[in-house]
Design an enzyme around this catalytic site. Structure first.
Site, mmCIF file in Angstrom:
data_model
loop_
_atom_site.group_PDB
_atom_site.id
_atom_site.type_symbol
_atom_site.label_atom_id
_atom_site.label_comp_id
_atom_site.label_asym_id
_atom_site.label_seq_id
_atom_site.Cartn_x
_atom_site.Cartn_y
_atom_site.Cartn_z
ATOM 1 N N ASP A 1 0.910 -1.400 -0.061
ATOM 2 C CA ASP A 1 0.097 0.092 0.020
ATOM 3 C C ASP A 1 0.832 1.336 -0.109
ATOM 4 O O ASP A 1 0.515 2.363 0.402
ATOM 5 C CB ASP A 1 -0.884 -0.004 1.186
ATOM 6 C CG ASP A 1 -1.812 -1.246 1.385
ATOM 7 O OD1 ASP A 1 -2.334 -1.741 0.094
ATOM 8 O OD2 ASP A 1 -2.121 -1.787 2.314
ATOM 9 N N LYS B 1 1.897 2.048 -5.173
ATOM 10 C CA LYS B 1 2.354 1.155 -6.241
ATOM 11 C C LYS B 1 1.659 1.654 -7.458
ATOM 12 O O LYS B 1 2.236 1.776 -8.638
ATOM 13 C CB LYS B 1 2.746 -0.256 -6.120
ATOM 14 C CG LYS B 1 3.718 -0.505 -5.184
ATOM 15 C CD LYS B 1 3.644 -2.090 -4.749
ATOM 16 C CE LYS B 1 2.699 -2.362 -4.426
ATOM 17 N NZ LYS B 1 2.241 -2.060 -2.975
ATOM 18 N N GLY C 1 -4.378 -4.653 -3.713
ATOM 19 C CA GLY C 1 -5.462 -3.356 -3.678
ATOM 20 C C GLY C 1 -4.762 -1.979 -4.161
ATOM 21 O O GLY C 1 -4.046 -1.556 -3.480
ATOM 22 N N HIS C 2 -4.940 -1.783 -5.413
ATOM 23 C CA HIS C 2 -4.326 -0.660 -5.921
ATOM 24 C C HIS C 2 -5.362 0.443 -6.206
ATOM 25 O O HIS C 2 -6.237 0.624 -7.148
ATOM 26 C CB HIS C 2 -3.550 -0.590 -7.148
ATOM 27 C CG HIS C 2 -2.303 -1.839 -7.021
ATOM 28 N ND1 HIS C 2 -1.604 -2.127 -5.926
ATOM 29 C CD2 HIS C 2 -2.328 -2.958 -7.834
ATOM 30 C CE1 HIS C 2 -0.892 -3.174 -6.130
ATOM 31 N NE2 HIS C 2 -1.327 -3.784 -7.270
ATOM 32 N N GLN D 1 1.994 -6.526 -3.352
ATOM 33 C CA GLN D 1 2.553 -6.622 -1.806
ATOM 34 C C GLN D 1 3.816 -5.842 -1.811
ATOM 35 O O GLN D 1 3.849 -4.963 -2.536
ATOM 36 C CB GLN D 1 2.532 -8.080 -1.442
ATOM 37 C CG GLN D 1 1.267 -8.920 -1.375
ATOM 38 C CD GLN D 1 0.689 -9.293 -2.677
ATOM 39 O OE1 GLN D 1 1.195 -9.781 -3.617
ATOM 40 N NE2 GLN D 1 -0.625 -8.653 -2.928
ATOM 41 N N THR E 1 -7.524 -1.107 0.519
ATOM 42 C CA THR E 1 -8.379 -1.243 -0.504
ATOM 43 C C THR E 1 -9.156 -2.501 -0.875
ATOM 44 O O THR E 1 -10.115 -2.398 -1.657
ATOM 45 C CB THR E 1 -7.294 -0.661 -1.686
ATOM 46 O OG1 THR E 1 -6.447 0.303 -1.303
ATOM 47 C CG2 THR E 1 -7.932 -0.604 -3.005
ATOM 48 N N VAL F 1 2.711 14.267 -3.362
ATOM 49 C CA VAL F 1 2.038 14.918 -2.662
ATOM 50 C C VAL F 1 0.619 14.929 -2.646
ATOM 51 O O VAL F 1 -0.062 16.072 -2.116
ATOM 52 C CB VAL F 1 2.703 16.678 -2.857
ATOM 53 C CG1 VAL F 1 4.286 16.543 -2.522
ATOM 54 C CG2 VAL F 1 2.521 16.824 -4.191
HETATM 55 P P1 GDP Z 1 -0.606 0.346 -3.623
HETATM 56 O O1 GDP Z 1 -1.175 -1.233 -3.131
HETATM 57 O O2 GDP Z 1 0.619 0.287 -3.331
HETATM 58 O O3 GDP Z 1 -0.943 0.439 -4.883
HETATM 59 O O4 GDP Z 1 -1.128 1.440 -2.656
HETATM 60 P P2 GDP Z 1 -2.875 1.370 -2.425
HETATM 61 O O5 GDP Z 1 -3.524 1.867 -3.483
HETATM 62 O O6 GDP Z 1 -3.249 0.184 -1.688
HETATM 63 O O7 GDP Z 1 -2.580 2.656 -1.219
HETATM 64 C C1 GDP Z 1 -2.075 3.897 -1.440
HETATM 65 C C2 GDP Z 1 -3.068 4.945 -1.327
HETATM 66 O O8 GDP Z 1 -2.498 6.278 -1.319
HETATM 67 C C3 GDP Z 1 -4.288 5.246 -2.311
HETATM 68 O O9 GDP Z 1 -5.342 5.325 -1.884
HETATM 69 C C4 GDP Z 1 -3.470 6.180 -3.195
HETATM 70 O O10 GDP Z 1 -4.620 7.206 -3.902
HETATM 71 C C5 GDP Z 1 -3.094 7.206 -2.363
HETATM 72 N N1 GDP Z 1 -1.710 7.939 -2.812
HETATM 73 C C6 GDP Z 1 -0.764 7.444 -3.313
HETATM 74 N N2 GDP Z 1 0.292 8.561 -3.484
HETATM 75 C C7 GDP Z 1 -0.330 9.201 -2.752
HETATM 76 C C8 GDP Z 1 0.403 10.889 -2.303
HETATM 77 O O11 GDP Z 1 1.424 11.129 -2.686
HETATM 78 N N3 GDP Z 1 -0.504 11.455 -1.418
HETATM 79 C C9 GDP Z 1 -1.630 11.180 -0.890
HETATM 80 N N4 GDP Z 1 -2.284 11.907 -0.107
HETATM 81 N N5 GDP Z 1 -2.122 9.983 -1.422
HETATM 82 C C10 GDP Z 1 -1.246 9.356 -2.267
HETATM 83 P P1 IMO Z 2 -0.852 -4.270 -2.194
HETATM 84 O O1 IMO Z 2 -0.468 -4.856 -3.462
HETATM 85 C C1 IMO Z 2 -1.079 -4.912 2.060
HETATM 86 C C2 IMO Z 2 -1.004 -8.774 3.711
HETATM 87 C C3 IMO Z 2 -2.253 -9.538 4.171
HETATM 88 C C4 IMO Z 2 -1.523 -10.409 5.488
HETATM 89 C C5 IMO Z 2 -0.205 -10.843 4.431
HETATM 90 C C6 IMO Z 2 -0.716 -12.232 3.973
HETATM 91 O O2 IMO Z 2 -2.083 -3.629 -2.155
HETATM 92 O O3 IMO Z 2 0.334 -3.698 -1.520
HETATM 93 P P2 IMO Z 2 -2.291 -13.041 2.126
HETATM 94 O O4 IMO Z 2 -3.861 -12.867 1.721
HETATM 95 O O5 IMO Z 2 -1.537 -12.381 0.962
HETATM 96 O O6 IMO Z 2 -2.024 -14.261 2.274
HETATM 97 O O7 IMO Z 2 -2.020 -12.357 3.338
HETATM 98 O O8 IMO Z 2 -0.254 -10.025 3.735
HETATM 99 N N1 IMO Z 2 -1.267 -8.447 2.346
HETATM 100 C C7 IMO Z 2 -1.021 -6.903 1.839
HETATM 101 N N2 IMO Z 2 -1.106 -5.990 2.927
HETATM 102 N N3 IMO Z 2 -0.928 -4.686 0.810
HETATM 103 C C8 IMO Z 2 -1.101 -5.697 -0.085
HETATM 104 O O9 IMO Z 2 -1.163 -5.765 -1.195
HETATM 105 C C9 IMO Z 2 -1.237 -7.081 0.670
HETATM 106 N N4 IMO Z 2 -1.346 -8.031 0.141
HETATM 107 C C10 IMO Z 2 -1.186 -9.208 1.181
HETATM 108 O O10 IMO Z 2 -2.932 -8.352 4.933
HETATM 109 O O11 IMO Z 2 -0.785 -9.572 6.481
HETATM 110 MG MG MG Z 3 -2.593 -1.851 -1.668
#
Ligand code: GDP
Ligand code: IMO
Ligand code: MG
Length: 427
Positions: A13, A16, A40-41, A223, A298, A413
């Site tokens: 999270d 990415k 979850g992106h 991840q 997400t 930002v």
């Molecule tokens: P991922 O799993 O690595 O793709 O990340 P997630 O989407 O799960 O979580 C990142 C969250 O941060 C998302 O809700 C993005 O919209 C948000 N986000 C990403 N970059 C920034 C940033 O620079 N600032 C803020 N405020 N939010 C961001």
């Molecule tokens: P993104 O791509 C954050 C965590 C789960 C749990 C562990 C194992 O959005 O960054 P699993 O279901 O993979 O066997 O769970 O890994 N986990 C994540 N945490 N972001 C993720 O993906 C994750 N995918 C799995 O919460 O602790």
């Molecule tokens: Mg995520």
């Protein structure tokens, strides 16, 4: 510079999806190489929010070919739900290709994921419950089902029966559940065979030929480093290689073709699920990070655990992945604090570790050693150059850059596609 790997540096999270989207217009292929719909992106484009799980984030960029590589585990129902939802919003998904070697997540693996967690009780991992661990376990145990098995129903049936032989014993005798019928599973999987057939390809061949032509390929990790099954905080990890090496095994492209490794890292730290987290905050400061940073999963909606920036983790990620560039996200969330703690080392029962301890128990017992940097009050969400940032925000970035083992090339930002500061070109 055609082969680029993008991974998470912390516990997932990091942003990415946004970073991949940012590079979208400069790349020809975006390849998901590990994980499945545990990811979850969230990507925000022009005020519209997209939540992607199984599809590579590149699917949102017209002209990009999104690829689901052999290292991914595919839940077919989720795949087609996600495709349909994007199509309804006008996103063209027709370029998607899927490896014939990618493994499937039959519904029994979701069942097993949930019952195993329940059985672990206090020792549970806090998985996403999507069947990821059981699907990878089947792959390693050589009782997994692959995409290509969908096209030969007698083979599919034999494999399902072989897989269920053990699982039904486990479900019935250990977990006190009903046995699963092979017919039901074959029907459930076969229902998708015709729909997926035109998407299936030898993706390793496609990607290698693309690289031969000079195309730019982005390998997008799900991840993150600390959730990697080999390099993360085992057993509190996911079941795949989320680090840069996984890009090669998960796509069939050799390491010599990787030119750059980008790691996405938050300006603070979060974690979902169980496992050690040295800089975790259990107080109002943690809640403030969660609220301002919207730190809710997400995929599962769970509140994310929040804490301060952990430089030993950043250096570890730089080392394990061979990071050439960091994308630092969510700097805006740190606006408004008097001082910002940055963890520079771990204190394990009085002994100071500047690098991650090799023993998992030491990580569980470590306490953070903080240095304090001055905060800033000005809203930075409109900053588009490093010089636009207030001096203390620049100092924060420079200080963590020195501690983290690679240059910080992009700074986020805000959530929107354009809310970034580019310091060095990534491609
Ligand atoms: P991922 O799993 O690595 O793709 O990340 P997630 O989407 O799960 O979580 C990142 C969250 O941060 C998302 O809700 C993005 O919209 C948000 N986000 C990403 N970059 C920034 C940033 O620079 N600032 C803020 N405020 N939010 C961001
Ligand atoms: P993104 O791509 C954050 C965590 C789960 C749990 C562990 C194992 O959005 O960054 P699993 O279901 O993979 O066997 O769970 O890994 N986990 C994540 N945490 N972001 C993720 O993906 C994750 N995918 C799995 O919460 O602790
Ligand atoms: Mg995520």
């Amino acid at each position: 510079m055609p082969g680029i790997v993008l991974v998470g540096a912390q516990w997932g999270d990091e942003g990415k999806g946004k970073a991949t989207d940012l590079l979208g217009s400069q790349v020809d292929y975006v390849v998901k190489f590990n994980g499945g719909n545990n990811a979850g992106h969230t990507v925000v484009i022009g005020g519209q929010t997209y939540a992607l799980h199984l599809l590579p984030s590149g699917i949102l960029t017209p002209g990009v070919t999104p690829v689901i590589g052999n290292g991914v585990v595919v839940d077919l129902e989720v795949l087609f739900q996600e495709i349909s939802a994007l199509e309804r919003r006008g996103v063209d998904t027709s370029r998607l290709i899927v490896s014939s070697n990618a493994h499937l997540i039959p519904s029994y693996n979701r069942t097993l994921d949930k019952v195993t967690e329940r059985f672990l009780g206090k020792r549970q991992i806090g998985t996403t419950g999507r069947g990821i661990g059981p699907a990878y376990a089947d792959k390693m145990q050589r009782v997994g089902l692959r995409i290509q098995d969908l096209f030969d129903v007698s083979i599919l049936r034999q494999k399902v029966e072989a897989a269920l032989m053990q699982k039904n014993h486990l479900l019935v005798k250990v977990y006190n559940r009903r046995a699963i019928s092979a017919d039901d599973i074959v029907d459930e999987l076969e229902a998708y065979a015709d729909r997926i057939r035109p998407m299936v390809a030898d993706t390793a061949l496609v990607l290698n030929e693309a690289l031969d032509r000079g195309a730019t390929v982005l390998f997008e990790g799900g991840q993150a480093t600390m959730l990697d099954v080999d390099h993360g905080t085992y057993p509190f990890v996911t079941s795949s290689n989320a680090t840069a090496g996984g890009a090669c095994t998960g796509s069939g492209v050799g390491p010599g073709r990787i030119d750059r490794v980008i790691a996405v890292i938050k300006a603070y730290a979060t974690r979902v699920g169980a496992g050690p987290f040295v800089t975790e905050l259990h107080d109002a400061a943690g809640e403030r990070l969660r609220e301002i940073g919207h730190e809710y999963g997400t995929t599962t909606g769970r509140p994310r655990r929040c804490g301060w920036y952990d430089a030993p983790v950043a250096r570890y990620a730089a080392r394990i992945n061979g990071v050439t560039d960091f994308v630092l996200t969510k700097l805006d969330v740190l606006t408004g604090w008097d001082k910002l703690p940055v963890c520079v080392a771990y204190d394990v029962n009085g002994s100071i570790h500047h690098e991650l301890p090799t023993s998992q128990s030491d990580i569980h017992h470590a306490r953070p050693v903080y240095e304090y940097l001055p905060g800033w009050d000005q809203d930075i969400s409109g900053s588009r150059s490093f010089g636009d940032l207030p001096p203390n925000a620049r100092e924060y970035v420079t200080a963590i850059e020195e501690l983290s083992g690679a240059r910080i090339s992009v700074i986020g930002v805000g959530a929107g596609r354009d809310a970034v500061i580019q310091r060095h070109a990534l491609i």
